[in-house]
Motif scaffolding. Structure first.
Motif, PDB file in Angstrom:
ATOM      1  N   ALA A 118       0.824  -1.203   0.000  1.00  0.00           N
ATOM      2  CA  ALA A 118       0.000   0.000   0.000  1.00  0.00           C
ATOM      3  C   ALA A 118       0.863   1.261   0.000  1.00  0.00           C
ATOM      4  O   ALA A 118       0.540   2.245  -0.668  1.00  0.00           O
ATOM      5  N   GLU A 119       1.949   1.233   0.749  1.00  0.00           N
ATOM      6  CA  GLU A 119       2.872   2.366   0.757  1.00  0.00           C
ATOM      7  C   GLU A 119       3.448   2.593  -0.643  1.00  0.00           C
ATOM      8  O   GLU A 119       3.488   3.732  -1.127  1.00  0.00           O
ATOM      9  N   ALA A 120       3.876   1.512  -1.290  1.00  0.00           N
ATOM     10  CA  ALA A 120       4.419   1.635  -2.640  1.00  0.00           C
ATOM     11  C   ALA A 120       3.370   2.152  -3.619  1.00  0.00           C
ATOM     12  O   ALA A 120       3.683   2.881  -4.568  1.00  0.00           O
TER      13      ALA A 120
ATOM     14  N   SER B 242      -7.320  -5.454  -5.011  1.00  0.00           N
ATOM     15  CA  SER B 242      -7.937  -4.511  -5.945  1.00  0.00           C
ATOM     16  C   SER B 242      -7.903  -3.085  -5.403  1.00  0.00           C
ATOM     17  O   SER B 242      -7.759  -2.126  -6.174  1.00  0.00           O
ATOM     18  N   ILE B 243      -8.016  -2.918  -4.089  1.00  0.00           N
ATOM     19  CA  ILE B 243      -7.921  -1.576  -3.507  1.00  0.00           C
ATOM     20  C   ILE B 243      -6.513  -1.020  -3.693  1.00  0.00           C
ATOM     21  O   ILE B 243      -6.326   0.138  -4.088  1.00  0.00           O
ATOM     22  N   ILE B 244      -5.509  -1.827  -3.409  1.00  0.00           N
ATOM     23  CA  ILE B 244      -4.127  -1.360  -3.558  1.00  0.00           C
ATOM     24  C   ILE B 244      -3.845  -0.982  -5.010  1.00  0.00           C
ATOM     25  O   ILE B 244      -3.182   0.021  -5.292  1.00  0.00           O
TER      26      ILE B 244
ATOM     27  N   LEU C 178      -4.727   5.930  -8.743  1.00  0.00           N
ATOM     28  CA  LEU C 178      -5.117   7.288  -8.356  1.00  0.00           C
ATOM     29  C   LEU C 178      -3.917   8.166  -8.012  1.00  0.00           C
ATOM     30  O   LEU C 178      -3.976   9.387  -8.193  1.00  0.00           O
ATOM     31  N   THR C 179      -2.875   7.575  -7.470  1.00  0.00           N
ATOM     32  CA  THR C 179      -1.738   8.365  -6.994  1.00  0.00           C
ATOM     33  C   THR C 179      -0.527   8.326  -7.902  1.00  0.00           C
ATOM     34  O   THR C 179       0.418   9.105  -7.716  1.00  0.00           O
ATOM     35  N   GLY C 180      -0.527   7.423  -8.889  1.00  0.00           N
ATOM     36  CA  GLY C 180       0.661   7.252  -9.730  1.00  0.00           C
ATOM     37  C   GLY C 180       1.725   6.398  -9.072  1.00  0.00           C
ATOM     38  O   GLY C 180       2.885   6.410  -9.510  1.00  0.00           O
ATOM     39  N   GLY C 181       1.337   5.637  -8.031  1.00  0.00           N
ATOM     40  CA  GLY C 181       2.294   4.763  -7.366  1.00  0.00           C
ATOM     41  C   GLY C 181       2.432   3.437  -8.077  1.00  0.00           C
ATOM     42  O   GLY C 181       2.035   3.279  -9.249  1.00  0.00           O
ATOM     43  N   HIS C 182       3.017   2.476  -7.370  1.00  0.00           N
ATOM     44  CA  HIS C 182       3.296   1.168  -7.963  1.00  0.00           C
ATOM     45  C   HIS C 182       2.504   0.090  -7.227  1.00  0.00           C
ATOM     46  O   HIS C 182       2.661  -0.078  -6.016  1.00  0.00           O
ATOM     47  N   ALA C 183       1.665  -0.615  -7.954  1.00  0.00           N
ATOM     48  CA  ALA C 183       0.857  -1.683  -7.341  1.00  0.00           C
ATOM     49  C   ALA C 183       1.718  -2.902  -7.067  1.00  0.00           C
ATOM     50  O   ALA C 183       2.670  -3.175  -7.781  1.00  0.00           O
TER      51      ALA C 183
END
Length: 346
Positions: free
Chosen positions: A25-27, A333-335, A341-346
């Motif tokens: 989730a942090e990533a 699916s939430i992660i 939404l944030t442009g992070g990495h799943a």
């Protein structure tokens, strides 16, 4: 771009799985990782999450305020803040009377005043525990009288943020008066936040002479994302049913025009269904009103409805009435959505 920060409450059958979900989730871009207290200790789980992450804040949502002494809570908070390198947030809640007295043999008293004194004692101890000076606090619920004590270890921060969970008006005003943040109940629609919660928070802020910018308003949102909207809704329906089975939430459901639907759920509950097994009595109207459930675009749209009302939204996967595999799928699916939404990495 949205100004609402996204937090996440990781789930796992083991602490290792909780830590892994927190790391992912942090990533993905979650700004805060929140851990609850019911089936695990909030502080021990927070320690596992702190060790597994590096940038996201780590918060308890919530730790029970009256089942530990304020001194023990303060010590655990300072240790966690050290472990998290200054990223810890102490989220506290009163719980309910039966839980405190029957489950924990803890004092209940008048919960608003009790929590007010608890926060004061924690903050005082954190600020003064290294000085060696006596601490003398009077109070009806949590007096503190400490002499001959000096903590020999450095305190990472002299003031650790304290967030308060609240739903009723008096407790919500307390959060506005003394909290660094407010944390909502698991079900909190944008309309309920705007009409019922924010006015009470504003009153509390005004009573303390504080600005709205001094309070982080955190909405908790049970979330279920799936390309098939019906699947997403069914995963979360039992969570809605669990809360609808509780008579004391009648005003909450009535506010949303869901009194008849709540009564339908309560009839099923009175008929012998367990509180975790009421999904069939919950219709899609309740789910759509009270949760973030649907396909990715629908959930993103519902999340955007908090813009201008909440500062942060804490997403959590459904756990009531479904098996571990379904909760795990919901979590993944939430992660993935957070990353989108944030442009992070799943």
């Amino acid at each position: 771009m949205s100004t609402v920060r996204i937090g996440y409450a990781p789930w796992g059958e083991t602490l290792e799985e909780v830590a892994d979900a927190a790391r992912r989730a942090e990533a993905a871009g979650a700004k805060v990782i929140w851990v609850p207290e019911l089936h695990r200790s909030a502080t021990v789980t927070a320690a596992a999450v702190a060790a597994a992450t590096t940038t996201a804040r780590v918060g308890t949502a919530i730790a029970l305020a009256f089942t530990r002494s304020p001194m023990v809570t303060a010590l655990e908070a300072m240790d966690l803040d050290e472990l998290a390198d200054g990223r810890f947030v102490l989220g506290l809640g009163s719980g309910v009377q039966r839980l405190n007295e029957d489950w924990h043999h803890a004092r209940w008293g008048k919960p608003v005043a009790h929590l007010d004194e608890t926060v004061r004692a924690i903050r005082t101890f954190v600020a003064e525990c290294t000085t060696g000076e006596p601490i003398e606090l009077d109070g009806a619920h949590e007096p503190m009288r400490i002499r001959g004590y000096q903590r020999p270890y450095a305190v990472r921060r002299p003031a650790i943020p304290v967030y308060l969970a609240a739903m009723g008006p008096a407790m919500t005003r307390l959060a506005g008066r003394v909290g660094d943040g407010w944390i909502s109940h698991e079900l909190c629609s944008p309309a309920y936040l705007e009409k019922r919660i924010l006015p009470e928070l504003e009153t509390g802020l005004e009573q303390a002479g504080r600005a709205r910018t001094e309070l982080d308003v955190v909405v908790s949102a049970c979330c279920s994302v799936d390309d098939d909207a019906a699947t997403a809704r069914r995963r979360v329906a039992a969570t809605v049913g669990f809360y609808a089975s509780v008579r004391t939430y009648a005003e909450f459901f009535a506010f949303h025009g869901l009194a008849a639907q709540q009564e339908q759920v309560r009839e099923a509950f009175r008929g012998g269904r367990g509180a975790d097994h009421l999904a069939d009595a919950v219709d899609d109207t309740m789910v759509d009103c009270l949760t973030l459930a649907g396909d990715p675009d629908a959930v993103a749209g519902r999340l955007a409805a908090y813009e201008g009302l909440a500062d942060s939204v804490k997403l959590s996967p459904p756990t009531h009435g479904i098996d571990a595999a379904q909760t795990r799928a919901a979590q993944d699916s939430i992660i993935a959505l957070v990353a989108t939404l944030t442009g992070g990495h799943a």
